[in-house]
Design a protein around this motif. Structure first.
Motif, PDB file in Angstrom:
ATOM      1  N   PHE A 196       0.680  -1.207   0.144  1.00 23.69           N
ATOM      2  CA  PHE A 196       0.147   0.135  -0.021  1.00 23.69           C
ATOM      3  C   PHE A 196       1.055   1.024  -0.133  1.00 23.69           C
ATOM      4  N   PRO A 197       0.417   2.228  -0.704  1.00 20.50           N
ATOM      5  CA  PRO A 197       1.969   3.121  -0.945  1.00 20.50           C
ATOM      6  C   PRO A 197       1.137   5.043  -0.318  1.00 20.50           C
ATOM      7  N   GLU A 198       1.051   4.456   1.259  1.00 24.00           N
ATOM      8  CA  GLU A 198       0.747   5.513   1.997  1.00 24.00           C
ATOM      9  C   GLU A 198       2.031   6.110   1.876  1.00 24.00           C
ATOM     10  N   SER A 199       2.851   6.052   1.545  1.00 20.68           N
ATOM     11  CA  SER A 199       3.183   8.004   1.119  1.00 20.68           C
ATOM     12  C   SER A 199       3.535   8.522   0.719  1.00 20.68           C
ATOM     13  N   ALA A 200       3.372   7.419  -0.748  1.00 23.56           N
ATOM     14  CA  ALA A 200       2.360   8.410  -1.839  1.00 23.56           C
ATOM     15  C   ALA A 200       0.856   9.539  -1.455  1.00 23.56           C
ATOM     16  N   TYR A 201       0.019   8.735  -0.769  1.00 22.66           N
ATOM     17  CA  TYR A 201      -0.926   9.385  -0.561  1.00 22.66           C
ATOM     18  C   TYR A 201      -0.999  10.827   0.503  1.00 22.66           C
ATOM     19  N   ARG A 202      -0.223  10.820   1.131  1.00 29.28           N
ATOM     20  CA  ARG A 202       0.636  11.540   2.206  1.00 29.28           C
ATOM     21  C   ARG A 202       1.190  12.863   1.815  1.00 29.28           C
ATOM     22  N   LEU A 203       2.364  11.856   0.553  1.00 25.39           N
ATOM     23  CA  LEU A 203       2.940  13.583  -0.303  1.00 25.39           C
ATOM     24  C   LEU A 203       1.930  13.910  -1.233  1.00 25.39           C
ATOM     25  N   LEU A 204       0.897  13.752  -1.497  1.00 31.21           N
ATOM     26  CA  LEU A 204      -0.017  14.245  -2.347  1.00 31.21           C
ATOM     27  C   LEU A 204      -0.964  15.120  -1.811  1.00 31.21           C
ATOM     28  N   GLY A 205      -1.277  14.445  -0.317  1.00 31.99           N
ATOM     29  CA  GLY A 205      -2.308  15.474   0.466  1.00 31.99           C
ATOM     30  C   GLY A 205      -1.954  16.197   1.250  1.00 31.99           C
ATOM     31  N   SER A 206      -0.197  16.209   1.054  1.00 30.73           N
ATOM     32  CA  SER A 206       0.366  17.566   2.081  1.00 30.73           C
ATOM     33  C   SER A 206       0.195  18.879   0.822  1.00 30.73           C
ATOM     34  N   ALA A 207       0.618  17.858  -0.590  1.00 30.71           N
ATOM     35  CA  ALA A 207       0.704  19.634  -1.600  1.00 30.71           C
ATOM     36  C   ALA A 207      -0.835  19.340  -1.820  1.00 30.71           C
ATOM     37  N   GLY A 208      -1.845  19.805  -1.452  1.00 24.89           N
ATOM     38  CA  GLY A 208      -2.877  19.257  -1.379  1.00 24.89           C
ATOM     39  C   GLY A 208      -3.945  18.983  -3.214  1.00 24.89           C
ATOM     40  N   LEU A 209      -3.567  17.260  -3.356  1.00 22.85           N
ATOM     41  CA  LEU A 209      -3.893  17.579  -4.647  1.00 22.85           C
ATOM     42  C   LEU A 209      -5.133  16.466  -4.344  1.00 22.85           C
ATOM     43  N   LEU A 210      -4.944  15.924  -3.388  1.00 24.42           N
ATOM     44  CA  LEU A 210      -6.476  15.342  -2.994  1.00 24.42           C
ATOM     45  C   LEU A 210      -7.641  15.408  -2.794  1.00 24.42           C
ATOM     46  N   SER A 211      -7.886  17.153  -2.332  1.00 21.87           N
ATOM     47  CA  SER A 211      -8.710  17.709  -2.583  1.00 21.87           C
ATOM     48  C   SER A 211      -9.293  19.122  -3.197  1.00 21.87           C
ATOM     49  N   LEU A 212      -8.842  19.009  -4.766  1.00 21.89           N
ATOM     50  CA  LEU A 212      -9.081  19.815  -5.384  1.00 21.89           C
ATOM     51  C   LEU A 212     -10.348  20.383  -5.862  1.00 21.89           C
ATOM     52  N   PRO A 213     -11.485  19.453  -6.137  1.00 21.86           N
ATOM     53  CA  PRO A 213     -12.298  20.019  -6.769  1.00 21.86           C
ATOM     54  C   PRO A 213     -13.366  19.754  -5.747  1.00 21.86           C
ATOM     55  N   PHE A 214     -12.558  20.426  -4.561  1.00 16.41           N
ATOM     56  CA  PHE A 214     -14.237  21.101  -3.478  1.00 16.41           C
ATOM     57  C   PHE A 214     -14.206  22.070  -3.048  1.00 16.41           C
ATOM     58  N   SER A 215     -14.813  22.069  -2.307  1.00 18.68           N
ATOM     59  CA  SER A 215     -15.164  24.242  -2.054  1.00 18.68           C
ATOM     60  C   SER A 215     -14.135  24.301  -1.203  1.00 18.68           C
ATOM     61  N   ALA A 216     -13.831  25.505  -0.884  1.00 13.31           N
ATOM     62  CA  ALA A 216     -12.408  26.011   0.356  1.00 13.31           C
ATOM     63  C   ALA A 216     -13.345  26.473   1.668  1.00 13.31           C
ATOM     64  N   GLU A 217     -14.529  26.072   1.678  1.00 14.27           N
ATOM     65  CA  GLU A 217     -15.375  26.185   2.873  1.00 14.27           C
ATOM     66  C   GLU A 217     -14.896  25.012   3.350  1.00 14.27           C
ATOM     67  N   PHE A 218     -14.748  24.065   2.829  1.00 16.55           N
ATOM     68  CA  PHE A 218     -13.889  22.537   4.050  1.00 16.55           C
ATOM     69  C   PHE A 218     -12.661  22.136   3.563  1.00 16.55           C
ATOM     70  N   GLY A 219     -11.656  23.509   2.750  1.00 12.85           N
ATOM     71  CA  GLY A 219     -10.443  22.823   2.745  1.00 12.85           C
ATOM     72  C   GLY A 219      -9.775  22.520   1.722  1.00 12.85           C
ATOM     73  N   GLY A 220     -11.161  22.527  -0.048  1.00  5.42           N
ATOM     74  CA  GLY A 220     -10.382  22.038  -0.747  1.00  5.42           C
ATOM     75  C   GLY A 220      -9.950  22.951  -1.591  1.00  5.42           C
ATOM     76  N   GLY A 221      -9.550  22.698  -2.405  1.00  5.40           N
ATOM     77  CA  GLY A 221      -8.944  23.733  -3.472  1.00  5.40           C
ATOM     78  C   GLY A 221      -9.490  24.352  -4.514  1.00  5.40           C
ATOM     79  N   ALA A 222     -10.763  24.128  -4.998  1.00  5.57           N
ATOM     80  CA  ALA A 222     -11.894  24.633  -5.329  1.00  5.57           C
ATOM     81  C   ALA A 222     -11.380  25.114  -6.470  1.00  5.57           C
ATOM     82  N   GLN A 223     -10.843  24.446  -7.342  1.00  3.52           N
ATOM     83  CA  GLN A 223     -11.115  23.656  -8.622  1.00  3.52           C
ATOM     84  C   GLN A 223     -11.372  23.310  -9.619  1.00  3.52           C
ATOM     85  N   PRO A 224     -11.832  23.316 -11.442  1.00  4.76           N
ATOM     86  CA  PRO A 224     -13.045  23.139 -11.538  1.00  4.76           C
ATOM     87  C   PRO A 224     -12.276  21.518 -12.171  1.00  4.76           C
ATOM     88  N   TYR A 225     -13.312  20.954 -12.717  1.00  9.44           N
ATOM     89  CA  TYR A 225     -12.985  19.046 -12.492  1.00  9.44           C
ATOM     90  C   TYR A 225     -12.807  19.067 -13.234  1.00  9.44           C
TER      91      TYR A 225
END
Length: 382
Positions: free
Chosen positions: A42-71
């Motif tokens: 299981f590539p846990e470190s890869a997900y942690r890296l993507l998460g810390s870079a903000g790439l796991l939450s891109l299409p969601f509202s900034a209100e809840f911590g998302g990146g507010a990016q288009p799909y």
């Protein structure tokens, strides 16, 4: 690798995000993939890296911590990840699918309580819909949830669950009544829930680091306030979220195809037979041209559907078309990449053998491509 992808992005910020994704994929993920896939870890470190870079939450509202990016931006990031490590791209898509369910259907209290953690980069989700006898047939779900005081007691078996046993929370679909249309409900279940356990990881032909297990529920108690939406709304919740999930898999498949094409082009430039590069053969050039056309069609199909989604317009049929187009393309392109490399393509010394195996399952999960054809046909005739 041998090709450059030209992209039209809606903003400078989007360009920066895609450049960041490409850098992480190239410098951090790609060097790990061959060995990790051999070990099926299981590539846990890869997900942690993507998460810390903000790439796991891109299409969601900034209100809840998302990146507010288009799909359309988010999907291109998923494609970039998939060119390096398809298993991680699948897990990224699944995580977005779980957050979509809560974001689109959860109460204000549920979203306020859970979404910030789901979008923080520290949590990874799993989507528990399929069962041994209920894959594309959602109506066949047998996992039962019975209201008992202030909690639902759940019994049943979920199967083919990506991130199974490794996720921080699970979006679970269970039957709260026998009503065929209103009998299914959705729940949020955190890891560590008592009486929830996991089967051994499946031994799959590809995507070995996409850890896939059964989720076993033997009287697990889920508090009432972890019901997502109304009781009985699970069918609508599941099917609406799957449209977005199918676009995620289309982007993954496009990334697989792009990687296979790039490896094939590089090989054709550098490898010689009969005293000249393989790529000077017209037969090989025609194969590469068809592969490139397949990749471009796949990318165009998911971007078209994503732009409809971003505009708030119906996109269900287009999501199915994108999933069908991109995953069938991935299978053709990886098959031809093996052919371009010849016997080398059949060995694990070259990535196209792994990409070929990874591509196959994309035609099956998130609704088989036969199901996609049914969805498209029915929508056309409606």
């Amino acid at each position: 690798m041998g090709t450059t992808v030209e992209r039209l992005l809606p903003s400078g910020e989007a360009e920066e995000l895609l450049a960041l994704a490409r850098e992480i994929a190239t410098k951090e993920l790609a060097p790990q993939v061959a060995e990790a896939e051999e070990r099926a870890e299981f590539p846990e470190s890869a997900y942690r890296l993507l998460g810390s870079a903000g790439l796991l939450s891109l299409p969601f509202s900034a209100e809840f911590g998302g990146g507010a990016q288009p799909y359309e931006v988010y999907l291109q990031v998923v494609e970039e990840i998939a060119t390096a490590w398809p298993s991680v791209a699948v897990g990224t898509s699944v995580h977005a699918l779980t957050a979509t369910v809560v974001d689109a259907n959860g109460s204000a209290e549920l979203k306020q309580r859970w979404l910030p953690r789901m979008l923080s980069g520290d949590w990874l989700g799993a989507y528990c819909l399929s069962e041994p006898q209920a894959g594309s047939d959602v109506s066949g779900i047998r996992t039962a949830a019975r209201l008992d005081g202030d909690a639902y007691t759940v019994k049943g078996v979920k199967q083919w669950i990506s991130n199974g046993s490794c996720a921080d929370y699970y979006i679970l679909f269970a039957r709260t009544s026998e009503d065929p249309k209103r009998g299914l409900s959705a729940f949020l279940v955190p890891e560590g829930t008592e009486s929830m356990s996991f089967g051994a990881p499946e031994r799959k032909m590809g995507l070995h680091c996409d850890v896939t297990t059964q989720v076993l529920l033997d009287g697990a108690r889920i508090p009432v306030d972890q019901l997502i939406g109304e009781e009985g709304a699970g069918m609508r919740v599941a099917l609406s979220a799957l449209d977005a999930g199918r676009l995620g898999i289309a982007a993954v498949a496009t990334g697989i195809a792009q990687a296979a094409l790039s490896h094939a082009v590089g090989y054709a430039r550098e490898h010689e037979q009969f005293g000249k590069p393989v790529g000077e053969s017209q037969g090989v050039q025609f194969m590469l041209a068809d592969m490139a056309a397949d990749v471009e069609r796949a990318r165009a199909s998911y971007l078209h559907a994503a732009r409809l989604k971003d505009a708030g317009r119906p996109f269900s049929r287009q999501a199915s078309i994108a999933k069908l187009t991109a995953t069938d393309a991935a299978m053709r392109v990886t098959t031809d990449a093996v052919q371009v490399l010849g016997v080398d393509g059949c060995t694990r010394e070259y990535p196209v053998e792994r990409l070929f195996r990874d591509a196959k399952v994309t035609q099956i999960f998130e609704g088989t491509n036969q199901i996609q054809r049914m969805v498209i046909g029915r929508d056309l005739l409606r």
